[in-house]
Design a protein around this motif. Structure first.
Motif, short mmCIF file in Angstrom:
data_model
loop_
_atom_site.label_atom_id
_atom_site.label_comp_id
_atom_site.label_asym_id
_atom_site.label_seq_id
_atom_site.Cartn_x
_atom_site.Cartn_y
_atom_site.Cartn_z
N SER A 150 53.95 93.75 62.96
CA SER A 150 52.72 93.59 62.58
C SER A 150 52.83 94.01 61.30
N LEU A 151 53.53 95.03 60.73
CA LEU A 151 53.56 95.45 59.45
C LEU A 151 54.36 94.48 58.65
N ASP A 152 55.60 94.05 59.04
CA ASP A 152 56.44 92.95 58.37
C ASP A 152 55.47 91.70 58.23
N MET A 153 55.00 91.34 59.29
CA MET A 153 53.97 89.98 59.16
C MET A 153 53.09 90.22 58.00
N ALA A 154 52.32 91.49 58.12
CA ALA A 154 51.21 91.60 57.01
C ALA A 154 51.93 91.61 55.48
N LYS A 155 53.14 92.22 55.49
CA LYS A 155 53.88 91.97 54.05
C LYS A 155 54.22 90.71 53.63
N ARG A 156 54.69 90.02 54.64
CA ARG A 156 55.04 88.56 54.29
C ARG A 156 53.67 87.91 53.91
N ILE A 157 52.72 88.15 54.74
CA ILE A 157 51.25 87.27 54.46
C ILE A 157 50.97 87.59 53.10
N GLU A 158 51.05 88.97 52.61
CA GLU A 158 50.54 89.35 51.41
C GLU A 158 51.46 88.85 50.20
N LEU A 159 52.76 88.52 50.47
CA LEU A 159 53.83 87.91 49.43
C LEU A 159 53.42 86.42 49.14
N LEU A 160 53.17 85.91 50.53
CA LEU A 160 52.91 84.48 50.32
C LEU A 160 51.67 84.13 49.72
N GLU A 161 50.68 85.00 50.01
CA GLU A 161 49.19 85.04 49.14
C GLU A 161 49.58 84.90 47.75
N VAL A 162 50.46 86.18 47.35
CA VAL A 162 50.50 86.21 45.86
C VAL A 162 51.39 85.04 45.37
N SER A 163 52.45 84.45 46.25
CA SER A 163 53.01 83.20 45.72
C SER A 163 52.21 81.98 45.53
N LYS A 164 51.32 81.88 46.40
CA LYS A 164 50.33 80.81 46.43
C LYS A 164 49.48 80.80 45.20
N ARG A 165 48.78 82.09 44.89
CA ARG A 165 48.13 82.06 43.88
C ARG A 165 48.75 82.01 42.34
N ARG A 166 50.15 82.45 42.47
CA ARG A 166 50.90 82.39 41.37
C ARG A 166 51.17 80.77 41.12
N LEU A 167 51.48 80.13 42.30
CA LEU A 167 51.69 78.54 42.06
C LEU A 167 50.52 77.89 41.50
N SER A 168 49.35 78.37 41.86
CA SER A 168 48.05 77.75 41.45
C SER A 168 47.79 78.16 39.99
N GLY A 169 48.30 79.04 39.60
CA GLY A 169 48.00 79.60 37.97
C GLY A 169 46.96 80.61 37.97
N GLU A 170 46.77 81.46 39.01
CA GLU A 170 45.51 82.26 39.15
C GLU A 170 46.03 83.80 38.48
N VAL A 171 47.06 84.13 39.00
CA VAL A 171 47.58 85.36 38.60
C VAL A 171 48.95 85.44 37.80
N LEU A 172 48.78 84.96 36.65
CA LEU A 172 50.07 85.07 35.73
C LEU A 172 49.92 86.01 34.63
N ASP A 173 48.80 86.71 34.40
CA ASP A 173 48.77 87.98 33.54
C ASP A 173 49.85 88.96 33.87
N MET A 174 49.99 89.33 35.05
CA MET A 174 50.78 90.44 35.47
C MET A 174 52.19 90.09 35.62
N SER A 175 52.48 88.76 35.40
CA SER A 175 54.07 88.13 35.84
C SER A 175 54.89 88.37 34.64
N SER A 176 56.11 88.83 34.87
CA SER A 176 57.10 88.92 34.06
C SER A 176 57.70 87.50 33.50
N VAL A 177 58.64 87.20 32.54
CA VAL A 177 59.16 86.17 32.02
C VAL A 177 59.95 85.59 33.28
N GLU A 178 60.86 86.40 34.06
CA GLU A 178 61.78 85.73 34.97
C GLU A 178 60.95 85.36 36.16
#
Length: 220
Positions: free
Chosen positions: A94-122
């Protein structure tokens, strides 16, 4: 006389304690016997007196009942241990799944251009590469669909062309014959000078030329 309620605590008087033990011991063994007979239950009762004397009752063999008891408690212990291990595994999953879901949510928001302020150049470069790969796959799929639609339209066009050609051939075979019975520019009441050859008898002996005139026909 109403019997008073007995308090559940150790009887301090030794004589009273011995009398109460004898009465309740006999009552307990009697209830165990009645339960085994009425309900066909397998019962084993073991009692040690304060002085260490053994009293027991069993509906069948005492050793068989004790062996069965030990087997059941052992299985129950294994089952409890297995259940605890399964619960720990489930919690970890359950913990692993929760972490994966969180990472996927962050990746989704990053792809949509919502959370780019805290992203590095890489991270931004990785997101750009991922978007370009996705866009390339989308274009390839779109081109494939266009090609399939064009091919389907060509097939439909060929079918229509073949059908049109078949109908044209069918129409040409059924074209009706046209007859001209009267010249459209000729005035009514006037005939046309038409030479008609009429032969009576053998054509080689007689040949009559009939020429229509206003006064009648002239035969030569």
């Amino acid at each position: 006389m109403v019997r008073g309620k007995t308090q559940m605590r150790r009887i301090e008087n030794k004589t009273s304690r011995q009398v109460t033990f004898s009465k309740r011991r006999n009552g307990l063994l009697k209830k165990a016997f009645e339960l085994s007979v009425l309900c066909d239950a397998e019962i084993a009762t073991i009692i040690f007196s304060p002085s260490g004397k053994l009293y027991e009752f069993s509906s069948s063999s005492m050793s068989n009942i004790l062996e069965r008891y030990q087997t059941k408690t052992k299985d129950a212990g294994c089952s409890v241990e297995t259940t605890e291990i399964d619960l720990q595994n489930l919690k970890g999953n359950s913990l692993d799944m929760a972490k994966r879901i969180e990472l996927l949510e962050v990746s989704k928001r990053r792809l949509s251009g919502e959370v780019l302020d805290m992203s590095s150049v890489e991270e931004l470069q990785s997101t750009q590469n991922q978007l370009e790969r996705s866009l390339s796959r989308i274009r390839a799929r779109k081109n494939q669909l266009f090609k399939e639609q064009i091919e389907q339209l060509k097939q439909e066009e060929k079918k229509l062309s073949d059908e049109n050609e078949r109908l044209q051939r069918k129409k040409g075979m059924r074209e009706p014959l046209q007859f001209v019975t009267e010249h459209p520019e000729a005035p009514r009441g006037q005939g046309l000078n038409v030479e008609t050859e009429l032969s009576i008898g053998c054509p080689q002996l007689h040949r009559l030329n009939i020429i229509p005139h206003e006064d009648g026909l002239s035969i030569h």
